[in-house]
Scaffold this motif. Structure first.
Motif, short mmCIF file in Angstrom:
data_model
loop_
_atom_site.label_atom_id
_atom_site.label_comp_id
_atom_site.label_asym_id
_atom_site.label_seq_id
_atom_site.Cartn_x
_atom_site.Cartn_y
_atom_site.Cartn_z
N VAL A 231 44.25 27.01 -34.06
CA VAL A 231 44.22 27.81 -32.97
C VAL A 231 42.96 28.65 -32.57
CG1 VAL A 231 44.95 30.39 -32.34
CG2 VAL A 231 46.66 28.80 -33.18
N PRO A 232 42.12 28.73 -33.49
CA PRO A 232 40.75 29.20 -33.16
C PRO A 232 39.76 28.15 -32.70
CG PRO A 232 41.22 29.75 -35.60
CD PRO A 232 42.29 29.10 -35.07
N LEU A 233 40.02 26.99 -32.96
CA LEU A 233 39.20 25.82 -32.24
C LEU A 233 39.48 25.73 -31.06
CD1 LEU A 233 37.49 23.12 -32.42
CD2 LEU A 233 39.64 22.16 -32.97
N HIS A 234 40.77 25.76 -30.38
CA HIS A 234 41.18 25.82 -29.01
C HIS A 234 40.64 27.25 -28.32
CE1 HIS A 234 43.55 22.15 -29.09
NE2 HIS A 234 43.93 22.53 -30.38
N GLN A 235 40.79 28.43 -29.27
CA GLN A 235 40.15 29.43 -28.32
C GLN A 235 38.82 29.57 -28.22
OE1 GLN A 235 41.82 32.44 -31.23
NE2 GLN A 235 43.88 32.69 -30.19
N LEU A 236 38.13 28.98 -28.86
CA LEU A 236 36.66 28.95 -28.92
C LEU A 236 35.94 28.61 -27.47
CD1 LEU A 236 34.00 29.53 -30.51
CD2 LEU A 236 34.01 27.01 -31.20
N HIS A 237 36.87 27.60 -26.62
CA HIS A 237 36.26 27.26 -25.39
C HIS A 237 36.18 28.68 -24.62
CE1 HIS A 237 36.18 25.81 -21.49
NE2 HIS A 237 37.60 26.10 -21.17
N LEU A 238 37.44 29.35 -24.54
CA LEU A 238 37.17 30.41 -23.57
C LEU A 238 36.37 31.54 -24.06
CD1 LEU A 238 40.73 31.43 -22.22
CD2 LEU A 238 38.66 30.27 -21.20
N MET A 239 36.12 31.62 -25.28
CA MET A 239 35.03 32.66 -26.05
C MET A 239 33.79 32.09 -25.61
SD MET A 239 36.92 35.15 -27.64
CE MET A 239 37.73 34.88 -25.99
N LEU A 240 33.46 31.28 -25.40
CA LEU A 240 32.03 30.47 -25.06
C LEU A 240 31.98 30.84 -23.60
CD1 LEU A 240 31.73 27.21 -27.10
CD2 LEU A 240 30.24 29.44 -27.27
N ARG B 69 34.21 20.69 -23.31
CA ARG B 69 34.63 22.06 -23.27
C ARG B 69 34.17 23.07 -24.28
NH1 ARG B 69 35.95 20.60 -19.22
NH2 ARG B 69 38.20 20.82 -18.27
N LEU B 70 33.14 22.52 -25.13
CA LEU B 70 32.41 23.60 -25.98
C LEU B 70 30.67 23.47 -25.86
CD1 LEU B 70 34.26 22.83 -29.49
CD2 LEU B 70 34.76 24.69 -27.87
N VAL B 71 30.28 22.16 -25.72
CA VAL B 71 28.88 22.05 -25.67
C VAL B 71 28.35 22.67 -24.41
CG1 VAL B 71 26.64 20.32 -25.72
CG2 VAL B 71 28.68 20.21 -27.20
N PRO B 72 28.87 22.43 -23.32
CA PRO B 72 28.23 23.12 -21.97
C PRO B 72 28.28 24.46 -22.05
CG PRO B 72 29.85 21.07 -21.47
CD PRO B 72 30.10 21.61 -22.77
N TYR B 73 29.15 24.91 -22.33
CA TYR B 73 29.21 26.56 -22.47
C TYR B 73 28.51 27.29 -23.49
CZ TYR B 73 32.65 25.14 -19.08
OH TYR B 73 33.02 24.53 -17.86
N LEU B 74 28.26 26.55 -24.56
CA LEU B 74 27.27 26.84 -25.55
C LEU B 74 25.83 26.90 -24.90
CD1 LEU B 74 26.49 27.48 -28.74
CD2 LEU B 74 26.52 24.89 -29.12
N ARG B 75 25.47 25.74 -24.39
CA ARG B 75 24.21 25.73 -23.69
C ARG B 75 24.00 26.81 -22.83
NH1 ARG B 75 24.39 19.23 -22.85
NH2 ARG B 75 23.72 18.61 -25.07
#
Length: 304
Positions: free
Chosen positions: A263-272, A156-162
């Protein structure tokens, strides 16, 4: 065509629409699909979503099937309100029509209680049994029975970061902040067994109905962390009466220590996801969210 006929013969809906045999009224439907209200001969309405012709390409394979599967899975829990899937075809999805209502503290409290019940229904693993989407982007739902933190970073983080870096939406500075979060993912704590979550629960995907319930729509449903849904409800101005939602939720199922800092950790997915979909307009939001997540670990030296 009435609702009973439509349920029995969903494959006929495109033909009726093509020949203008159903009253169709455009309605708001989000950033990805074209949406309309279909009024049937018996007076019932359904909400229909189609892939827009202006996109210049067909809907991704399995796009509407994934949403239908997620809605049905959430609905099976029998807790929070989820619209019935009436028609699910490769190029079209039609759902039970939800008459809009007004947000009230009482409805918010009921929603908080029901959302806790949905999450308690659980999942067999992180991920899901179908190929996922978040907006128009693919979401890796490969089932994973390991720790949530490792799965969240990987899927949920790395793919959208890339995607965001490759698309030029993020520079090295913002990417470096997100990479720090990924590297330190095990330090955030809060690992729990998989909950049954909506997965894209920003406030626009929680509809306040005239029946005094909150209805969940447009899911990216999967087995995930229950804090993800709650954190997403705080995005983009926050859901109405969010404090009442959270309080009622906690009465049913208290949250683990440190949830506010996560909370910000979980929100980071949608931001990416937003930088991957919409570009650099959300670059600063990604940076702020990643900094906030790292600050929650008590680290004072955050740069970028």
């Amino acid at each position: 065509m009435d609702l009973a006929y439509l349920r029995a013969h969903p494959e006929h809906l495109p033909t009726f629409l093509t020949h203008q045999r159903i009253r169709e009224t455009p309605v708001a439907g989000g950033d990805i699909c074209a949406a309309s209200r279909l009024t049937l001969d018996d007076g019932h309405s359904v909400f229909a979503k189609t892939w827009p012709e202006a996109a210049g390409r067909p809907a991704p394979e399995g796009f509407f099937a994934a949403e239908a599967a997620g809605l049905r899975w959430l609905r099976e829990a029998g807790t929070v309100a989820v619209p019935e899937v009436v028609v699910a075809l490769p190029g079209l999805l039609a759902l039970e029509w939800i008459e809009p209502g007004e947000p009230t503290p009482e409805v918010a409290e009921r929603f908080g209680q029901e959302l806790a019940g949905l999450h308690r229904a659980g999942a067999s693993a992180f991920g899901a049994g179908w190929n996922g989407f978040i907006g128009a982007l693919p979401a890796d739902n490969t089932p994973d029975d390991g720790l949530w933190s490792g799965w969240f970073a990987r899927a949920r983080l790395v793919p959208y970061l890339r995607m965001s870096v490759d698309g030029g939406a993020l520079t090295g500075a913002e990417a470096g902040l997100v990479e720090q979060v990924v590297e330190r993912i095990g330090e955030f704590g809060g690992d729990e067994p998989p909950a049954r979550i909506h997965g894209d629960l920003w406030p626009g995907n929680a509809l306040w109905g005239a029946d005094d319930r909150v209805w969940l729509v447009d899911p990216a449903a999967h087995g995930g962390h229950r804090e993800t849904d709650l954190a997403q409800l705080a995005l983009f101005g926050g859901a109405p009466h969010l404090d009442r939602i959270l309080a009622a939720y906690a009465e049913q199922w208290p949250l683990a220590d440190g949830w506010r800092e996560r909370v910000p950790l979980h929100q980071l997915h949608l931001m990416l996801v937003h930088t991957a979909l919409f570009g650099a307009a959300y670059r600063d939001a990604v940076a702020r969210t990643a900094r906030s997540a790292l600050a929650g670990l008590g680290r004072a030296t955050v740069d970028g």
